[in-house]
Design a protein around this motif. Structure first.
Motif, PDB file in Angstrom:
ATOM      1  N   PHE A  16       0.843  -1.218   0.000  1.00 38.28           N
ATOM      2  CA  PHE A  16       0.000   0.000   0.000  1.00 38.28           C
ATOM      3  C   PHE A  16       0.872   1.260   0.000  1.00 38.28           C
ATOM      4  CE2 PHE A  16      -3.551  -2.524   2.256  1.00 38.28           C
ATOM      5  CZ  PHE A  16      -4.130  -2.852   1.045  1.00 38.28           C
ATOM      6  N   LEU A  19       2.326   1.827  -3.485  1.00 40.40           N
ATOM      7  CA  LEU A  19       1.295   2.325  -4.408  1.00 40.40           C
ATOM      8  C   LEU A  19       0.930   3.771  -4.082  1.00 40.40           C
ATOM      9  CD1 LEU A  19      -1.005  -0.848  -4.598  1.00 40.40           C
ATOM     10  CD2 LEU A  19       0.458   0.069  -6.411  1.00 40.40           C
ATOM     11  N   THR A  20       0.880   4.088  -2.789  1.00 37.56           N
ATOM     12  CA  THR A  20       0.561   5.463  -2.378  1.00 37.56           C
ATOM     13  C   THR A  20       1.643   6.425  -2.857  1.00 37.56           C
ATOM     14  OG1 THR A  20      -0.530   4.582  -0.413  1.00 37.56           O
ATOM     15  CG2 THR A  20       0.002   6.931  -0.393  1.00 37.56           C
ATOM     16  N   VAL A  21       2.902   6.027  -2.690  1.00 38.83           N
ATOM     17  CA  VAL A  21       4.018   6.885  -3.106  1.00 38.83           C
ATOM     18  C   VAL A  21       3.965   7.116  -4.618  1.00 38.83           C
ATOM     19  CG1 VAL A  21       6.528   6.961  -3.357  1.00 38.83           C
ATOM     20  CG2 VAL A  21       5.526   6.311  -1.171  1.00 38.83           C
ATOM     21  N   ILE A  22       3.721   6.032  -5.368  1.00 37.21           N
ATOM     22  CA  ILE A  22       3.658   6.169  -6.841  1.00 37.21           C
ATOM     23  C   ILE A  22       2.510   7.109  -7.235  1.00 37.21           C
ATOM     24  CG2 ILE A  22       3.168   4.922  -9.002  1.00 37.21           C
ATOM     25  CD1 ILE A  22       4.565   2.463  -7.606  1.00 37.21           C
ATOM     26  N   GLY A  23       1.342   6.859  -6.652  1.00 38.38           N
ATOM     27  CA  GLY A  23       0.168   7.692  -6.959  1.00 38.38           C
ATOM     28  C   GLY A  23       0.407   9.140  -6.582  1.00 38.38           C
ATOM     29  N   PHE A  24       1.013   9.343  -5.401  1.00 42.69           N
ATOM     30  CA  PHE A  24       1.258  10.714  -4.933  1.00 42.69           C
ATOM     31  C   PHE A  24       2.241  11.431  -5.849  1.00 42.69           C
ATOM     32  CE2 PHE A  24       3.387  13.841  -2.180  1.00 42.69           C
ATOM     33  CZ  PHE A  24       2.287  14.530  -1.708  1.00 42.69           C
ATOM     34  N   ILE A  26       2.782  10.921  -9.039  1.00 42.13           N
ATOM     35  CA  ILE A  26       2.112  11.291 -10.292  1.00 42.13           C
ATOM     36  C   ILE A  26       1.179  12.485 -10.064  1.00 42.13           C
ATOM     37  CG2 ILE A  26       0.456  10.476 -12.043  1.00 42.13           C
ATOM     38  CD1 ILE A  26       1.702   7.667 -11.594  1.00 42.13           C
ATOM     39  N   TRP A  27       0.485  12.445  -8.939  1.00 40.33           N
ATOM     40  CA  TRP A  27      -0.461  13.523  -8.616  1.00 40.33           C
ATOM     41  C   TRP A  27       0.286  14.859  -8.493  1.00 40.33           C
ATOM     42  CZ3 TRP A  27      -1.957  16.078  -3.765  1.00 40.33           C
ATOM     43  CH2 TRP A  27      -3.188  16.718  -3.844  1.00 40.33           C
ATOM     44  N   ASP A  30       1.385  16.051 -11.945  1.00 36.79           N
ATOM     45  CA  ASP A  30       0.263  16.628 -12.694  1.00 36.79           C
ATOM     46  C   ASP A  30      -0.066  18.039 -12.213  1.00 36.79           C
ATOM     47  OD1 ASP A  30       0.163  14.338 -14.089  1.00 36.79           O
ATOM     48  OD2 ASP A  30      -1.713  13.562 -13.240  1.00 36.79           O
TER      49      ASP A  30
ATOM     50  N   ARG B   4      -2.222   7.110 -15.829  1.00 36.71           N
ATOM     51  CA  ARG B   4      -1.848   8.020 -14.737  1.00 36.71           C
ATOM     52  C   ARG B   4      -2.995   8.189 -13.749  1.00 36.71           C
ATOM     53  NH1 ARG B   4       2.936  10.701 -15.580  1.00 36.71           N
ATOM     54  NH2 ARG B   4       2.472  12.423 -14.179  1.00 36.71           N
ATOM     55  N   LEU B   7      -3.263   5.081 -11.646  1.00 37.56           N
ATOM     56  CA  LEU B   7      -2.243   5.005 -10.588  1.00 37.56           C
ATOM     57  C   LEU B   7      -2.550   5.976  -9.446  1.00 37.56           C
ATOM     58  CD1 LEU B   7       1.040   4.549 -12.648  1.00 37.56           C
ATOM     59  CD2 LEU B   7      -0.023   2.889 -11.121  1.00 37.56           C
ATOM     60  N   LYS B   8      -3.071   7.139  -9.770  1.00 36.62           N
ATOM     61  CA  LYS B   8      -3.430   8.103  -8.725  1.00 36.62           C
ATOM     62  C   LYS B   8      -4.581   7.563  -7.867  1.00 36.62           C
ATOM     63  CE  LYS B   8      -3.740  11.854 -11.419  1.00 36.62           C
ATOM     64  NZ  LYS B   8      -4.033  13.229 -11.829  1.00 36.62           N
ATOM     65  N   THR B  10      -5.378   4.437  -7.500  1.00 33.05           N
ATOM     66  CA  THR B  10      -4.856   3.298  -6.719  1.00 33.05           C
ATOM     67  C   THR B  10      -4.082   3.810  -5.511  1.00 33.05           C
ATOM     68  OG1 THR B  10      -4.612   2.105  -8.791  1.00 33.05           O
ATOM     69  CG2 THR B  10      -3.525   1.148  -6.884  1.00 33.05           C
ATOM     70  N   GLY B  11      -3.282   4.868  -5.713  1.00 30.07           N
ATOM     71  CA  GLY B  11      -2.507   5.450  -4.611  1.00 30.07           C
ATOM     72  C   GLY B  11      -3.422   5.955  -3.511  1.00 30.07           C
ATOM     73  N   SER B  14      -4.916   3.044  -1.736  1.00 32.54           N
ATOM     74  CA  SER B  14      -3.899   2.372  -0.906  1.00 32.54           C
ATOM     75  C   SER B  14      -3.645   3.152   0.371  1.00 32.54           C
ATOM     76  CB  SER B  14      -2.591   2.240  -1.679  1.00 32.54           C
ATOM     77  OG  SER B  14      -2.770   1.413  -2.791  1.00 32.54           O
TER      78      SER B  14
END
Lengths: 97, 475
Positions: A16, A19-24, A26-27, A30, B4, B7-8, B10-11, B14
């Motif tokens: 988790f 995945l959070t780090v990757i999502g963050f 990208i966010w 952006d 993208r 992934l956001k 999912t983040g 998570s």
């Protein structure tokens, strides 16, 4: 040994977190906010404290200490919110318009 | 949804899942029976604290003057009050008491007043309230009696008769077996103590100052004759187990000392038997009253912990939820070193036990000189007066329940302990004490009293479900 004390649980927490780090990341990309290493360190410290707050509340509920859970939740939670707002302002430094 | 965005999302999911998971982790950690130190294993895995790092050459109490030994006849509250109640007559007053009590009460008239107060004021009120409210505590009493139901035969012979092995399975009974080294023997003895169920074990060179000058009754000594410390009492092995955690938190009404007393007593007798089988002398000194010596300072000498403001030894693993027993022996051993884990500094600022003590027996001031040593001195008469008034199991133990060190062994309290013992500045002691007072308060101390004495029969925490008599018995 319960699931939430087990190695599998901590493995999933690790997944988790990744995945959070990757999502963050990208966010933030952006939104045009650069994330140098020192921002990641500050964020890591805050996340650790936030996690501590949640685990503190859970632990005291498990210990049947609702007052400690409530007061600790308010005390540490408020601290987490205030520092979180401050951190967000710091993270926004260098934002590309 | 593009990659993208996926992934956001999912983040974010998570992060939510991870946070909820931490909450559940905390909840499980808080309720986990494995956090009840002492019961997970009987193989010594619970003596987890690395004492070597905190070892000191001298214990925390300081020798500040000429020392003297305690007189069990007057300094041990059960002994003195037992004798007092048996021999007091209103028409003869102090003159009718045994000589040693007359001498003592003339020096301490305030103590005489407290002992009379217990007999004349407290006991009648306790008996009246007991008839009214006892139903609530029936299961707690039954539990306490059950834990005290099994006990080894008491030692009622003098050391020269009872301490030495009379019969051995192996070897020549007149000669002790030759041990390879004291170091190996110490390791062996500690292992055996853990195997016998002792949560903690330590070894000290016996300081004769801790042996009673006038011994307890029923231990095989001549009454009213000073006890000469036997030459074979060279070492003291200290063993100890905790009281069951949930009832302990429900003190003063639902807890009992009998569970840990019984376990420690049986362990001490078994360990003494083991040592005798090696051909060496051994004598168990066990709770509740079968001692020839004072246990807390010996536990300090043996490095189990430090003596706190409430007079009980605070250990890193169990806090002060420990009931120790001692085995004196001439088996050559290597003594452990006393430890300094910052308890003196912590107790100086904490005072939670003193503030929660309904009888006011625990001092709020500094340490004082007691028989040549510098330490906290509790008012045992006040303490015993309160706990004699209780309706559940006799005793109080509120100081044990409220002590910040007496916490379950989960990540939260382990972390607090780690911070506390490694802080030389004392800043964390003030912070942790402040958090403890605000987060884990107990009832107003007056509420602990029985109704006849202006209280509400309150407990520090609610009883565990299995001690709630009203849920099981039709009244």
């Amino acid at each position: 040994m319960h699931f939430f004390n087990s190695g599998l649980f901590w493995f999933l927490e690790g997944v988790f977190t990744c995945l959070t780090v990757i999502g963050f990341k990208i966010w933030m990309e952006d939104r045009g906010i650069p994330m140098p290493f020192w921002k990641w360190i500050l964020l890591g410290i805050w996340v650790f404290f936030f996690g501590f707050t949640i685990a503190f509340i859970g632990t005291n509920l498990g210990e049947k200490e609702p007052k400690a859970a409530l007061l600790g939740g308010i005390f540490f939670g408020l601290f987490a919110v205030i520092t979180g707002v401050g951190l967000w302002r710091v993270l926004k430094i260098g934002k590309k318009s | 949804m593009d990659r993208r965005q996926f992934l956001k999302a999912t983040g974010a999911a998570s992060a939510t899942m991870g946070s909820i998971g931490l909450g559940f982790f905390g909840y499980e950690a808080g309720r986990d029976p494995e956090s009840y130190t002492g019961w997970e294993t009987h193989e010594g895995a619970q003596q987890t604290f690395n004492r070597k790092r905190y070892a000191r050459d001298y214990p925390h109490y300081k020798k500040v003057g000429p020392t003297s030994r305690a007189d069990a006849r007057t300094d041990v509250i059960f002994y003195r009050r037992g004798d007092f109640m048996r021999s007091w007559k209103d028409n003869t007053g102090i003159e009718g008491l045994p000589e040693h009590l007359q001498e003592y009460y003339r020096k301490h008239p305030d103590v005489l007043n407290q002992d009379l107060y217990l007999m004349k004021e407290i006991f009648p009120k306790q008996r009246a309230d007991y008839r009214k409210y006892r139903d609530k505590f029936i299961l707690a009493s039954a539990w306490s009696n059950a834990m005290g139901a099994v006990s080894p035969t008491r030692i009622n012979q003098p050391p020269e008769k009872s301490d030495f092995p009379s019969r051995r399975r192996f070897g020549d009974s007149s000669e002790p077996l030759k041990m390879k080294s004291a170091k190996k023997t110490s390791k062996l003895i500690k292992k055996i103590a853990h195997e016998l169920g002792s949560t903690l074990v330590g070894i000290a060179k016996l300081n004769p100052d801790w042996v009673y000058l006038y011994p307890m009754r029923g231990r095989g000594f001549e009454p009213d004759k000073p006890l000469e410390v036997p030459k074979h009492w060279q070492y003291a092995i200290v063993v100890g187990t905790p009281m069951s955690w949930d009832p302990m938190y429900a003190n003063p009404n639902y807890g009992t000392s009998n569970d840990a007393y019984s376990r420690s007593r049986i362990i001490a007798f078994r360990l003494a038997s083991f040592i005798k089988q090696l051909g060496y002398a051994a004598r168990p000194h066990t709770p509740g009253t079968d001692y020839d010596l004072m246990v807390p300072p010996i536990a300090v000498d043996a490095g189990l912990g430090e003596q706190g403001r409430h007079g009980i030894v605070i250990t890193p693993e169990l806090g002060c939820n420990i009931r120790p027993a001692v085995i004196t022996t001439n088996l050559p051993l290597i003594p452990d070193k006393p430890i300094d884990i910052g308890i003196q500094s912590f107790c100086k600022t904490c005072k939670i036990c003193a503030e929660n003590c309904p009888s006011g027996a625990i001092p709020t001031g500094d340490r004082i000189e007691v028989r040549g040593y510098f330490r906290y001195q509790i008012d045992t008469a006040k303490c015993h007066t309160f706990w004699s008034s209780k309706l559940g199991n006799m005793g109080c133990r509120i100081c044990v329940a409220v002590c910040p060190y007496t916490r379950k062994s989960n990540w939260l309290h382990k972390a607090a302990l780690k911070v506390s013992v490694n802080d030389p500045t004392g800043i964390s002691h003030s912070v942790l004490t402040g958090l403890q007072k605000r987060f884990y308060p107990g009832p107003d101390p007056q509420k602990y009293y029985i109704p006849s004495l202006g209280g509400e029969n309150a407990s520090y925490r609610p009883p565990p479900w299995w001690l709630r008599a009203e849920d099981f018995i039709e009244f």
